[in-house]
Scaffold this active site. Sequence first.
Site, mmCIF file in Angstrom:
data_model
loop_
_atom_site.group_PDB
_atom_site.id
_atom_site.type_symbol
_atom_site.label_atom_id
_atom_site.label_comp_id
_atom_site.label_asym_id
_atom_site.label_seq_id
_atom_site.Cartn_x
_atom_site.Cartn_y
_atom_site.Cartn_z
ATOM 1 N N LYS A 133 29.352 44.545 26.106
ATOM 2 C CA LYS A 133 30.108 44.635 24.634
ATOM 3 C C LYS A 133 31.439 44.061 25.017
ATOM 4 O O LYS A 133 31.906 44.230 26.091
ATOM 5 C CB LYS A 133 30.045 45.914 24.290
ATOM 6 C CG LYS A 133 30.302 46.060 22.751
ATOM 7 C CD LYS A 133 29.054 45.597 21.929
ATOM 8 C CE LYS A 133 29.292 45.945 20.382
ATOM 9 N NZ LYS A 133 28.121 45.870 19.588
HETATM 10 P P1 NAD Z 1 31.024 44.456 8.998
HETATM 11 O O1 NAD Z 1 32.408 44.357 9.626
HETATM 12 O O2 NAD Z 1 30.155 43.514 8.552
HETATM 13 O O3 NAD Z 1 30.836 45.722 8.276
HETATM 14 C C1 NAD Z 1 31.481 46.797 8.421
HETATM 15 C C2 NAD Z 1 31.396 47.741 7.222
HETATM 16 O O4 NAD Z 1 31.822 49.157 7.683
HETATM 17 C C3 NAD Z 1 32.266 47.258 6.029
HETATM 18 O O5 NAD Z 1 31.689 47.344 4.775
HETATM 19 C C4 NAD Z 1 33.580 48.357 6.110
HETATM 20 O O6 NAD Z 1 34.133 48.359 5.054
HETATM 21 C C5 NAD Z 1 32.873 49.462 6.640
HETATM 22 N N1 NAD Z 1 33.793 50.648 7.214
HETATM 23 C C6 NAD Z 1 34.855 50.278 8.035
HETATM 24 N N2 NAD Z 1 35.515 51.429 8.457
HETATM 25 C C7 NAD Z 1 34.751 52.239 7.425
HETATM 26 C C8 NAD Z 1 35.278 53.698 7.421
HETATM 27 N N3 NAD Z 1 36.340 54.260 8.112
HETATM 28 N N4 NAD Z 1 34.478 54.366 6.493
HETATM 29 C C9 NAD Z 1 33.588 53.675 5.826
HETATM 30 N N5 NAD Z 1 33.223 52.452 5.928
HETATM 31 C C10 NAD Z 1 33.864 51.655 6.954
HETATM 32 O O7 NAD Z 1 30.142 45.191 10.453
HETATM 33 P P2 NAD Z 1 28.601 45.170 10.986
HETATM 34 O O8 NAD Z 1 28.192 44.005 11.262
HETATM 35 O O9 NAD Z 1 27.903 45.508 9.519
HETATM 36 O O10 NAD Z 1 28.479 46.299 11.674
HETATM 37 C C11 NAD Z 1 28.408 47.635 11.173
HETATM 38 C C12 NAD Z 1 27.632 48.577 12.325
HETATM 39 O O11 NAD Z 1 26.451 48.067 12.677
HETATM 40 C C13 NAD Z 1 28.805 48.557 13.569
HETATM 41 O O12 NAD Z 1 28.584 50.072 14.043
HETATM 42 C C14 NAD Z 1 27.971 47.694 14.289
HETATM 43 O O13 NAD Z 1 28.281 47.918 15.935
HETATM 44 C C15 NAD Z 1 26.566 47.779 14.122
HETATM 45 N N6 NAD Z 1 25.644 46.726 14.524
HETATM 46 C C16 NAD Z 1 25.965 45.300 13.849
HETATM 47 C C17 NAD Z 1 25.050 44.533 14.247
HETATM 48 C C18 NAD Z 1 25.163 43.148 13.679
HETATM 49 O O14 NAD Z 1 24.382 42.248 14.050
HETATM 50 N N7 NAD Z 1 26.268 42.682 13.192
HETATM 51 C C19 NAD Z 1 23.798 44.864 15.297
HETATM 52 C C20 NAD Z 1 23.724 46.077 15.636
HETATM 53 C C21 NAD Z 1 24.575 46.920 15.152
#
Ligand code: NAD
Length: 443
Positions: A133
Site C-alpha cells: 500500500k
Molecule cells: P473515494 O475517494 O472514491 O470515496 C471516499 C468516500 O468517503 C467519499 O464519498 C468521501 O466523501 C467519503 N469520506 C471521506 N471522509 C469521510 C468522513 N470523515 N466521513 C464520512 N465519509 C467520508 O474512495 P474509494 O475508492 O471509494 O474508497 C473508499 C474505501 O474503500 C477506502 O477505505 C478504500 O481503502 C476502500 N477500498 C477501495 C477500493 C477501490 O477499488 N477504490 C478497493 C478496496 C477498498
Amino acid sequence: MSQAPKQPRDPSSYSPSALTRALPSYLNPDNLGPWGIYLQQVDRVTPYLGSLGRWVDTLKRPKRTLIVDVPIHLDDGSVAHFEGYRVQHNTSRGPGKGGVRFHQDVTLSEVMALSAWMSIKNAAVNVPYGGAKGGIRVDPRQLSVGELERVTRRYTSEIGLIIGPTKDIPAPDVNTNEQVMAWMMDTYSMNEGATATGVVTGKPVDLGGSLGRREATGRGVFTVGVEAAKRIGMDISGSRVAVQGFGNVGGVAGKLFAEAGARVVAVQDHGGCIYREAGLDVPALMAHVSRTGSVAGFAQAEVIEPDAFWDVPCDIMIPAALEQQITEANAARIQARMIIEGANGPTTPQADDILHDRGVLVLPDVIANAGGVTVSYFEWVQDFSSFFWTEEEINERLVRIMQGAFAGVWQVAEEHKVSLRTATFIVACKRILHARDLRGLYP
Ligand code: NAD
C-alpha cells in the site's frame, strides 16, 4: 587481528518473544490504531494455523517500508514538501499489490495496516499477489491539477526503486483515480525508457486499463452481500440500505443494490448526511456528487446530523469511507442485520465483538471489498498478454471468484464457529504461510 571465538547463543534468546520485546511503538499491539487492530486480528487466528503457526511472526512486520520526501513547486513558485510512503507487507505469494491513498491524515501506521490487509485480501481471493500500500500525506482538494500531477510524478519517481510490474503494482484508493494512475504509469515508463502499462492497475481503458475495473469493488461488495443474504434468508429486493462514503466503492455498491430493488435510505459522506425513507434516487445522487463533490445539497432528501447515520432504520449498512468508523460508541446503535465492509478497516475489534454479540452479520473488508483487486489482477494479466477481454467476461469471472471465495470462507466460519473475519484470516494466513514455508528463508 584475531577474533575471540563466538560463544554459542542461549537458544531462548531466539524465541519470538525475546526478539520482539523491543518493538518500536508503531509495532506495539497496545498502541491501537489500524496497525494495532491488524495485529489483534492476526493474534485471533494464530490458534487455527496449526504447524504453520511457527511462521506467524512474518505477518506481524512489513517486509519493506519506504518513506519518501515529495517536494514540488506550487503554482505560486514556492516549494512544498509532502511525506509519502510505500509499504510492502508480504511478497511470499507474488509481487506486492495495493492502492495509493492521498489524504492529509495518512500515517505510516495506517499504510502498514492497509498493506497487511492487502496481503490477507489477495490471499483470500487467491490472486497471486502479496500485499502492499502507499500514500501521501496531502489534501488533494487544496492542490491545482498541475500541483496534483507534480506530486504524483515525484512520488512515483521516489518509490520507483521498489515498484514495477513484477515487483509491486499500485492502484487507486481514496482520492486517487484513473488519471493519477495514468501519471504514475507514464512517470515510471519515462524512467524505465519503455512503456510499462503493467506497473499500475486502475488505469484509463485507453492506456491498458480494464473494462469493469472502476465498478469492480462495488460489484464485489454487492456480490458478497447477495451471497450472504441468501444464507441468512434476507430478501435484497425491498431491503433498506445505508451507505457511508459515496465515492467509487459506496456509489457503485449503492447503485447495484438499488438496481436489485433495495431502497438506499441514507448516505453519509465528508460533506454531510442525507436520508429518505422511500429510498434515494441513486443515479441522480451520483450525478449530484460528481458535479458538486459531495452528497450535501442534494434536493430530494432530508438532511440529518452525520452522527444520526448510525441510528437509521436499515437492514444493510455499507461503510465505504475510512477506517475505524464503527466503534464502541456506535456499534450498539446500528439497526442493520448485515454490515458489508466496503472500506478497509471500518470496524474496530471492540465494535466487532458488540456486533457479534448482537447477532449482526459482518462481511469483513478482506473479502467484501476484494472485487477491486480481483479485476486489477485481470487488468495486469491483460496488460502482460496485450489481449483484452469483454466487460461481460470480466464481470462473469469476477462474480465467479467472489462467490467461490465467499463460499470457502463461510464454510470455514461454520466449521470453526468463528466470525467471517476470523475465517477469512484463517484461509488467507494459511495460504501466505504455506507459501512462506515452501519458499523457506533466504539465505
Ligand atoms: P473515494 O475517494 O472514491 O470515496 C471516499 C468516500 O468517503 C467519499 O464519498 C468521501 O466523501 C467519503 N469520506 C471521506 N471522509 C469521510 C468522513 N470523515 N466521513 C464520512 N465519509 C467520508 O474512495 P474509494 O475508492 O471509494 O474508497 C473508499 C474505501 O474503500 C477506502 O477505505 C478504500 O481503502 C476502500 N477500498 C477501495 C477500493 C477501490 O477499488 N477504490 C478497493 C478496496 C477498498
